[in-house]
Design a protein around this motif. Structure first.
Motif, PDB file in Angstrom:
ATOM      1  N   ARG A 235       0.859  -1.014  -0.027  1.00 41.48           N
ATOM      2  CA  ARG A 235       0.171   0.163   0.029  1.00 41.48           C
ATOM      3  C   ARG A 235       0.808   1.125   0.186  1.00 41.48           C
ATOM      4  NH1 ARG A 235      -3.239   2.784   4.797  1.00 41.48           N
ATOM      5  NH2 ARG A 235      -5.052   3.807   3.493  1.00 41.48           N
ATOM      6  N   ARG A 236       0.601   2.224  -0.907  1.00 41.30           N
ATOM      7  CA  ARG A 236       1.514   3.293  -1.059  1.00 41.30           C
ATOM      8  C   ARG A 236       1.210   4.388   0.016  1.00 41.30           C
ATOM      9  NH1 ARG A 236       3.514   4.135  -7.261  1.00 41.30           N
ATOM     10  NH2 ARG A 236       4.428   5.643  -5.948  1.00 41.30           N
ATOM     11  N   TYR A 237       1.376   3.937   1.439  1.00 40.04           N
ATOM     12  CA  TYR A 237       1.054   4.757   2.386  1.00 40.04           C
ATOM     13  C   TYR A 237       1.749   4.400   3.660  1.00 40.04           C
ATOM     14  CZ  TYR A 237      -1.482   7.934   5.463  1.00 40.04           C
ATOM     15  OH  TYR A 237      -1.986   8.775   6.567  1.00 40.04           O
ATOM     16  N   TYR A 238       2.080   5.085   4.521  1.00 38.07           N
ATOM     17  CA  TYR A 238       3.040   4.470   5.629  1.00 38.07           C
ATOM     18  C   TYR A 238       2.122   3.419   6.553  1.00 38.07           C
ATOM     19  CZ  TYR A 238       5.238   8.893   4.429  1.00 38.07           C
ATOM     20  OH  TYR A 238       5.926   9.830   3.834  1.00 38.07           O
ATOM     21  N   TYR A 239       0.944   3.598   6.731  1.00 36.31           N
ATOM     22  CA  TYR A 239       0.285   2.834   7.525  1.00 36.31           C
ATOM     23  C   TYR A 239      -0.560   1.895   6.994  1.00 36.31           C
ATOM     24  CZ  TYR A 239       1.822   6.428  10.429  1.00 36.31           C
ATOM     25  OH  TYR A 239       2.876   7.553  11.069  1.00 36.31           O
ATOM     26  N   CYS A 240      -0.778   0.597   7.635  1.00 33.06           N
ATOM     27  CA  CYS A 240      -1.436  -0.432   7.394  1.00 33.06           C
ATOM     28  C   CYS A 240      -3.078  -0.179   7.084  1.00 33.06           C
ATOM     29  CB  CYS A 240      -1.392  -1.616   8.289  1.00 33.06           C
ATOM     30  SG  CYS A 240       0.114  -2.480   8.300  1.00 33.06           S
ATOM     31  N   SER A 241      -4.057  -0.790   6.230  1.00 32.70           N
ATOM     32  CA  SER A 241      -5.277  -0.863   6.072  1.00 32.70           C
ATOM     33  C   SER A 241      -5.789  -2.393   6.133  1.00 32.70           C
ATOM     34  CB  SER A 241      -5.507  -0.181   4.875  1.00 32.70           C
ATOM     35  OG  SER A 241      -6.927  -0.276   4.593  1.00 32.70           O
ATOM     36  N   GLY A 242      -6.841  -2.480   6.687  1.00 30.70           N
ATOM     37  CA  GLY A 242      -7.672  -3.834   6.782  1.00 30.70           C
ATOM     38  C   GLY A 242      -8.283  -4.038   5.550  1.00 30.70           C
ATOM     39  N   ARG A 243      -8.528  -2.943   4.639  1.00 30.64           N
ATOM     40  CA  ARG A 243      -9.114  -2.999   3.400  1.00 30.64           C
ATOM     41  C   ARG A 243      -8.389  -3.520   2.023  1.00 30.64           C
ATOM     42  NH1 ARG A 243     -12.669   2.337   2.930  1.00 30.64           N
ATOM     43  NH2 ARG A 243     -13.693   0.720   1.290  1.00 30.64           N
TER      44      ARG A 243
END
Length: 124
Positions: A99-107
């Motif tokens: 994911r091109r963002y620092y934090y995780c996602s559950g989606r």
């Protein structure tokens, strides 16, 4: 274009261990969260674990907590999943995603890149 290649899957007996690797090319991973997902036959794909871009935050599905460990080596552009005390119900195709963002996602739809998957079979 980022490419992800998983490796390390295989056949293992119940109680055994495997370490999956996800090697990225074409893009530095150090600003991207990474996750492992799995899909068992006849079931929907589910999240297994995720790690933030610098490794400071991790999370796990309840079914693997205490048995699996996610880690990353940004110098090698690689994410790992150490799987211990494997059970037959862990049998699935395991996918790495970024994911091109620092934090995780559950989606799952918030992950931008996916690998082709590696088969893990736990059987005696």
């Amino acid at each position: 274009q980022l490419q992800l290649v998983e490796s390390g899957g295989g056949l293992v007996q119940p109680g055994g261990s495997l370490r999956l690797s996800c090697a990225a090319s074409g893009f530095p991973l150090d600003s991207s969260a990474a996750g492992w997902f799995r899909q068992a036959p006849g079931k929907e794909r589910e999240g297994v674990s995720c790690i933030s871009s610098r490794g400071g935050s991790t999370n796990y599905a309840a079914s693997v907590k205490g048995r699996f460990t996610i880690s990353r080596d940004n110098a090698k552009n690689t994410v790992y999943l150490q799987m211990n005390s494997l059970k037959p119900e862990d049998t699935a195709i395991y996918y790495c995603a970024v994911r091109r963002y620092y934090y995780c996602s559950g989606r799952q739809q918030e992950y931008d890149y996916w690998g082709q998957g590696t088969q893990v079979t736990v059987s005696s």
